[in-house]
Design an enzyme around this catalytic site. Structure first.
Site, short mmCIF file in Angstrom:
data_model
loop_
_atom_site.label_atom_id
_atom_site.label_comp_id
_atom_site.label_asym_id
_atom_site.label_seq_id
_atom_site.Cartn_x
_atom_site.Cartn_y
_atom_site.Cartn_z
N SER A 542 0.85 -1.19 0.00
CA SER A 542 0.00 0.00 0.00
C SER A 542 0.89 1.25 0.00
CB SER A 542 -0.96 -0.03 1.19
OG SER A 542 -1.99 0.90 1.04
N ASP A 705 -8.69 -6.67 -5.00
CA ASP A 705 -8.27 -5.36 -4.48
C ASP A 705 -8.89 -4.26 -5.34
OD1 ASP A 705 -7.02 -3.09 -3.57
OD2 ASP A 705 -4.97 -3.86 -3.75
N HIS A 739 -7.97 -5.29 -0.70
CA HIS A 739 -6.66 -4.65 -0.52
C HIS A 739 -5.96 -5.17 0.73
CE1 HIS A 739 -3.62 -1.55 -0.90
NE2 HIS A 739 -3.88 -1.13 0.33
#
Length: 770
Positions: A542, A705, A739
């Site tokens: 991320s 995601d 995610h």
């Protein structure tokens, strides 16, 4: 009846049996002298030995629960208790009587943490409300205490031997019922954002410190009640009237019934109350009820005050136990947590009668005012808790270290053109650096992470990347020297908006804007400070993946491999839009005060809403449908509230919001979101820095995601290829966790990372192919 409810019923049946056996002996105390030669001293020891053995065994039971399984531990513990009951039944001398009671106490001490941990496992396995289950726990606990003497009275004609042997048989049956009641297939403690490490309404910290705090609260609760157990009979019978026995029975029967009923009600209707609010209510009622006993020794006024006290006791009972169950840092060691909690809690039962009688003998009924004043003092301490604690580095046994990397003489030159000094960096290291300094891996954390990706030892709090980092994990701390630092502008020890500014007060909204480039500059300075040369790898997910990509473009010679997990090169319009709404939520909170809120204060509601917005992008639609669908919150017979929303998914988001608000700073959140929004790795055909040895580049993405999915990875791959840096793209199709999958146990993905990092370092020339 659903499987969850039927298993819960068996567990509560075991609790009923355990507590009933605790009071079963009381009506037969006069028989002990004839049967086993027990004089008054031996009778006192009979109860003291049981209580002492029970208290001492609880920590051992807790450790056993964490190593084995609550249902199995509970089964063995109840079998030990059954053996103690049999020995007590056949005892014909004081030594054997005390041995039987000690064995009985050990069994009950071992089973106590197993019952609590089993209840927590049921809550996780069947999504049962913690507050409701804990309310039932309190109700059945009191019912068991009342059932013991009642059962003894009914069965008295059959004789003590028959009663105890029957009790032992019931305990054996209960043991195997408890073994079945606790599920084996319990889901992981947290399914997303493992870095959340808070108990609802409590705070972050070392798990055992909060267990001690909650245990001390329960110690006080037990001390208050057990102090009154011998004192109220003395108080009510002070005038010597024959009716005193009836008054004593009335007061205790009504009080204990109130405790049971209120525990049940609080479990169903007070689930939304925070722990601090519950503790305040409980202490206020305890103070009023206890002090009110001073006014009159008549039966009905005493009964009314005692009921008020017991309602407060029910609130405190629920607060302490719910706090331990919901304490995130103790979720992987709940047996140990409840073992320690039980040991501390039981001290109150031991001290209470001594303190109560001593105070009453010295001061008479003024003792009620003294005990009530103690509740009032604790209440006052909670009432002055106006603000949340300011976020601070969470130091675990000294593992968080700090170093000043930039000072006034050599400030950090920021991407914005401004400078920043001094810059303090909080970091942690794992493993050992080898002789040629070639085994170092740098871990970059995500938006709300910190420097603690993994536990340093079994009793340490879990890390936010526990499935990736640790002994035997893909980032194997037995083989590698691992470094993780809190990011610049974070609020867990590295310089950021919560740090002192030029004038001594926190920077707040005046903290200079920073970019991903600035974060990497600080990371590279830390690596140099630690004396590490070329890194074995840099890995992050991320926001951490953005840092890895920026590091690769700026200094590709710094590492053999760069692993970008669920990352992006730039935010799309939709990404920017989500963050815009999150920022608006924070800034629209009246407590934001344009970012100039006091330390420990701030826009709790706005930050919580921003977290809820962000979390929707971290999970997939399929995961939400699978886990929640259109399930509704447990209404417990009440009408759904339009204001709160009737659906279970809202409670999930509220939990995520509460976890972040307790540990994160709103200005840091805004600062880091700005850095992410501003990042554009390949803007204006930005080239990659020259390199002597081409590093390995690995991109990991997840089909589910919806924040930075496979399209983002393919965009990075294409742009890197155009700059002479071919990258491998590993796309996972196996999970629906969205995610957040990069933080979780997704075997194919973790296995692939492990394969990359297990390779020997490959020396590639600048012109080498893939």
């Amino acid at each position: 009846m659903s499987p969850g409810r039927s298993r819960a019923a068996l567990l509560f049946g075991a609790l009923l049996s355990v507590n009933a056996s605790y009071t079963l002996l009381i009506p037969f105390v006069p028989d002990l002298e004839e049967r086993a030669g027990a004089n008054p001293t031996v009778v006192a020891l009979t109860f003291a030995v049981f209580a002492g053995a029970k208290a001492a065994a609880q920590p051992f039971g807790g450790m056993w629960v964490d190593r084995w399984r609550p249902g199995d531990v509970g089964c063995v513990a109840l079998l030990i208790a059954a053996a103690g009951i049999v020995v007590t039944a056949i005892a014909r001398d004081p030594a054997m009587l005390l041995a039987g009671r000690a064995l009985w106490g050990v069994g009950e001490g071992l089973v106590t943490p197993a019952l609590y941990a089993g209840m927590a496992a049921l809550c996780r396995r069947y999504d049962l409300p913690t507050s409701r289950m804990m309310g039932n726990f309190g109700t059945f606990a009191v019912a068991g205490f009342l059932l013991g003497p009642l059962a003894a009275g009914v069965a008295a004609p059959f004789g003590l031997d028959a009663l105890f042997l029957f009790g032992a048989a019931v305990t054996v049956v209960t043991a195997f019922g408890l073994r079945w009641a606790v599920p084996r297939d319990v889901p992981p403690v947290v399914e997303s954002e493992p870095e959340d490490d808070t108990a609802t309404g409590v705070a972050t910290g070392r798990w055992w410190t909060w267990v001690l705090v909650l245990g001390a609260l329960d110690l006080f609760t037990n001390l208050t009640y057990s102090a009154l157990e011998p004192v109220l009979p003395l108080y009510l019978s002070a005038d010597g009237e024959e009716s005193a026995r009836g008054a004593i029975s009335l007061v205790f029967a009504i009080g204990l019934a109130a405790f049971g009923v209120v525990s049940w009600l609080l479990g169903r209707y007070a689930g939304r109350l925070g722990l601090v609010a519950m503790a305040r209510i409980g202490l206020a009622l305890a103070a009023v009820g206890t002090a009110g006993l001073y006014a009159s020794a008549e039966a009905w006024p005493v009964a009314v005050c005692f009921v008020v006290l017991m309602v407060g006791q029910a609130a405190l009972y629920l607060t302490a136990r719910r706090g331990v169950v919901e304490l995130r840092s103790a979720m992987s060691r709940q047996g140990k947590a409840f073992g320690l909690f039980g040991l501390v809690s039981d001290i109150g039962n031991i001290l209470g009668p001594l303190v109560g009688v001593a105070l009453y003998q010295l001061t008479g009924r003024v003792s009620f005012l003294v005990i009530g004043a103690l509740s009032g003092l604790l209440l006052a301490a909670l009432l002055v808790r106006r603000y949340r604690p300011a976020p601070s580095p969470r130091v675990e046994d000294g593992h968080v270290r700090t170093v000043v990397l930039f000072d006034r003489a050599t400030p950090l030159e920021l991407e914005s053109g401004r400078t920043l000094a001094p810059v303090t960096v909080a970091y942690e290291t794992y493993g050992e650096l080898n002789d040629d300094r070639s085994n170092a891996i740098f871990v970059c954390h995500a938006l709300t992470g910190d420097s603690h990706p993994a536990a340093h030892h079994p009793d340490d709090r879990p890390g936010w990347w526990r499935d990736m980092v640790g002994p035997g994990c893909p980032v194997d701390t037995d083989r590698h020297f691992v470094v993780c630092a809190n990011v610049l502008a974070g609020c867990s020890g590295t310089t950021g908006p919560t740090s002192p500014g030029p004038h001594g007060a926190p920077w707040g909204p005046d903290f200079p804007p920073i970019g991903i480039t600035d974060m990497v500059t600080v990371h590279r300075a830390l690596v140099a400070e630690l004396g590490v040369g070329r890194l074995r790898a840099v890995i992050g997910g991320s926001l951490g993946g953005m840092q890895v990509l920026e590091w690769l473009l700026r200094a590709p010679d710094d590492a053999d491999d760069f692993l970008i997990v669920a990352g992006t090169a730039r935010h799309t319009a939709e990404n920017l839009a989500w963050n815009a709404v999150a920022r608006a939520a924070i800034r629209s909170d009246p407590e934001f005060r344009e970012g100039r809120y006091p330390p420990g204060g701030g826009p709790a509601a706005g930050l919580g809403t921003a977290r809820m917005i962000g979390h929707l992008t971290y999970v997939s639609e399929d995961m939400l449908a699978r886990k929640f669908g259109r399930d509704r919150r447990a209404t417990n017979g009440t009408s759904p509230s339009v204001a709160t929303g009737p659906f279970a998914v809202e409670g999930y988001l509220e939990h995520q919001a509460a976890g972040l608000v307790e540990r994160f700073d709103a200005n840091s959140y805004l600062c880091l979101m700005h850095a992410m929004d501003s990042f554009d790795a390949f803007a204006d055909d930005r080239p990659c820095a020259p390199f002597r040895r081409r590093p390995g580049v690995h991109l990991f993405s997840f089909d589910s995601d919806r924040l930075y999915g496979p399209d983002h990875a393919r965009y990075i791959q294409a742009n890197l290829a155009a700059r002479g840096l071919p990258a491998e793209h590993h796309q996972d199709h196996t999970t629906d966790r969205g995610h957040d999958a990069f933080l979780l146990d997704v075997p194919p993905y973790l296995r692939r990372v492990a394969e990359v990092l297990a390779r020997e370092s490959v020396v590639r020339g600048a012109d080498d192919g893939g």
